[in-house]
Structures are given as C-alpha cells and as structure tokens.
Design a protein around this motif. Structure first.
Motif, PDB file in Angstrom:
ATOM      1  N   UNK A 264       0.887  -1.160   0.074  1.00 29.14           N
ATOM      2  CA  UNK A 264      -0.159   0.118  -0.018  1.00 29.14           C
ATOM      3  C   UNK A 264       0.947   1.450  -0.249  1.00 29.14           C
ATOM      4  N   UNK A 265       2.070   1.112   0.762  1.00 30.49           N
ATOM      5  CA  UNK A 265       2.786   2.552   0.906  1.00 30.49           C
ATOM      6  C   UNK A 265       3.412   2.586  -0.566  1.00 30.49           C
ATOM      7  N   UNK A 266       3.534   1.420  -1.555  1.00 30.58           N
ATOM      8  CA  UNK A 266       4.142   1.560  -2.553  1.00 30.58           C
ATOM      9  C   UNK A 266       3.193   1.895  -3.780  1.00 30.58           C
ATOM     10  N   UNK A 267       2.112   1.236  -3.974  1.00 29.47           N
ATOM     11  CA  UNK A 267       1.219   1.456  -4.992  1.00 29.47           C
ATOM     12  C   UNK A 267      -0.153   2.040  -4.709  1.00 29.47           C
ATOM     13  N   UNK A 268      -0.359   2.280  -3.421  1.00 27.43           N
ATOM     14  CA  UNK A 268      -1.886   2.541  -3.098  1.00 27.43           C
ATOM     15  C   UNK A 268      -2.031   3.891  -3.417  1.00 27.43           C
ATOM     16  N   UNK A 269      -3.023   4.497  -2.810  1.00 31.85           N
ATOM     17  CA  UNK A 269      -3.449   5.943  -3.257  1.00 31.85           C
ATOM     18  C   UNK A 269      -2.550   6.777  -3.465  1.00 31.85           C
ATOM     19  N   UNK A 270      -1.613   7.402  -2.651  1.00 32.52           N
ATOM     20  CA  UNK A 270      -0.819   8.298  -3.133  1.00 32.52           C
ATOM     21  C   UNK A 270       0.748   7.802  -3.558  1.00 32.52           C
ATOM     22  N   UNK A 271       0.639   6.510  -3.558  1.00 34.70           N
ATOM     23  CA  UNK A 271       1.988   5.719  -4.235  1.00 34.70           C
ATOM     24  C   UNK A 271       3.342   6.035  -3.390  1.00 34.70           C
ATOM     25  N   UNK A 272       4.414   5.897  -3.914  1.00 34.84           N
ATOM     26  CA  UNK A 272       5.636   6.253  -3.024  1.00 34.84           C
ATOM     27  C   UNK A 272       5.702   7.811  -2.828  1.00 34.84           C
ATOM     28  N   UNK A 273       5.251   8.544  -3.754  1.00 38.95           N
ATOM     29  CA  UNK A 273       5.076  10.156  -3.659  1.00 38.95           C
ATOM     30  C   UNK A 273       4.477  10.476  -2.450  1.00 38.95           C
ATOM     31  N   UNK A 274       3.144   9.960  -2.490  1.00 40.31           N
ATOM     32  CA  UNK A 274       2.162  10.230  -1.213  1.00 40.31           C
ATOM     33  C   UNK A 274       2.552   9.831   0.079  1.00 40.31           C
ATOM     34  N   UNK A 275       3.331   8.603   0.094  1.00 37.21           N
ATOM     35  CA  UNK A 275       3.917   8.126   1.172  1.00 37.21           C
ATOM     36  C   UNK A 275       4.870   8.931   1.577  1.00 37.21           C
ATOM     37  N   UNK A 276       5.971   9.500   0.882  1.00 39.91           N
ATOM     38  CA  UNK A 276       7.028  10.291   1.131  1.00 39.91           C
ATOM     39  C   UNK A 276       6.676  11.595   1.793  1.00 39.91           C
TER      40      UNK A 276
END
Length: 167
Positions: free
Chosen positions: A25-37
C-alpha cells in the motif's frame, strides 16, 4: 504437526500478510511512493522518498520472512521497529483507540510480533526445517533489542519534528 505449530503458522500468516499489505500500500496505494514520502515528511522524517522505500522494503521483507518462518526473531524485530516508529510519530498523540487514529493497532502488532519471536516459528517453517532455534528469552531479546535499536537509529538519524511555538 501439532496444534501449537498450526497456531504459530496462523499467527505468522496473519502478521506477515498484514505487513506485506502495508508495504504494498505504501508503494502502489492511493498516493503511491510520492504520497507516502509526503506523509513521512509531514511526520518530521527527513528524506521522505528514502523513508518511503525503506518502509516498503522492510514491511514486505518482514512479511515474507514471517510467512515462510525464516530468521523469525529478526523478522519480528522489523515488525516491532516499524510499529514503534508508527506509534511514536503518527499514533501516540491521538491516544489509545484506533478509531481516533490512536496506537491500539500498532501496539497489538508489535506485541504479537514479540510473542511470536519468543514462541518461535514452530516446525512448519524454514527455521524448523533448517533446525534454526532462536526462541524463548533469546528470541524475544533479539526481536525487542534489534527492533528498539532500529527505531532509535532511524529516529536519531532522520526525525526532525517541527517545534511548537509558544505564544
């Protein structure tokens, strides 16, 4: 195969698949890596993109190791560390209950991981097949010690919280 070995497998499958789901989910979910970052940066962590990728690798890696039952206390240490970081940075200020975004959920995952390290992975595991025995106080000590040190190192190197202005 006894009931304890099946129960340990169930615990490893539950926690391991949860960790893999979090990492993916941190990788490809909602905000992807950019959102997680961005979220990690908002929590006060420097190098948000690096933190996001490290989270993905740690969560997916720990999940896979738990599921197959390999190097069990080290996989549990990774879960404990990830949950400690999440608890300290994201959930602690919100109190206990998860419905208020509190630390209830991360605490349970961390304690289940610690218990799994102490109990060992059981015979239905790679550790069992390879005759690797790291359980009991030693397994718990490895998981808690490595998890706490990993958390302290990450926070010491990368956490720079915003200071509250006093008015």
């Amino acid at each position: 195969m006894n009931s304890a070995d099946v129960a340990l497998l169930m615990i490893r499958l539950a926690v391991g698949s949860t960790m893999i789901a979090h990492g993916v989910n941190h990788w490809v979910g909602g905000g992807k890596i950019e959102g997680t970052a961005r979220w990690f940066s908002g929590l006060g962590l420097r190098n948000g993109t690096f933190q996001a990728w490290m989270s993905v690798v740690t969560e997916v890696g720990a999940g896979v190791l738990l599921i197959v039952g390999f190097l069990n206390p080290f996989a549990c240490a990774a879960v404990i560390s990830v949950m400690l970081v999440a608890g300290i940075l994201a959930h602690r200020p919100n109190g206990f209950f998860i419905f208020r975004d509190g630390y209830e959920y991360v605490m349970v995952l961390a304690l289940v991981a610690l218990a799994a390290a102490m109990l060992g992975p059981g015979s239905i595991s790679l550790d069992g097949a390879l005759n690797i025995e790291l359980s009991g106080w030693a397994g718990g000590g490895i998981a808690l010690g490595v998890g706490a040190v990993g958390t302290a190192v990450l926070l010491g190197l990368f956490w720079r919280p915003q200071l509250q202005e006093v008015s």
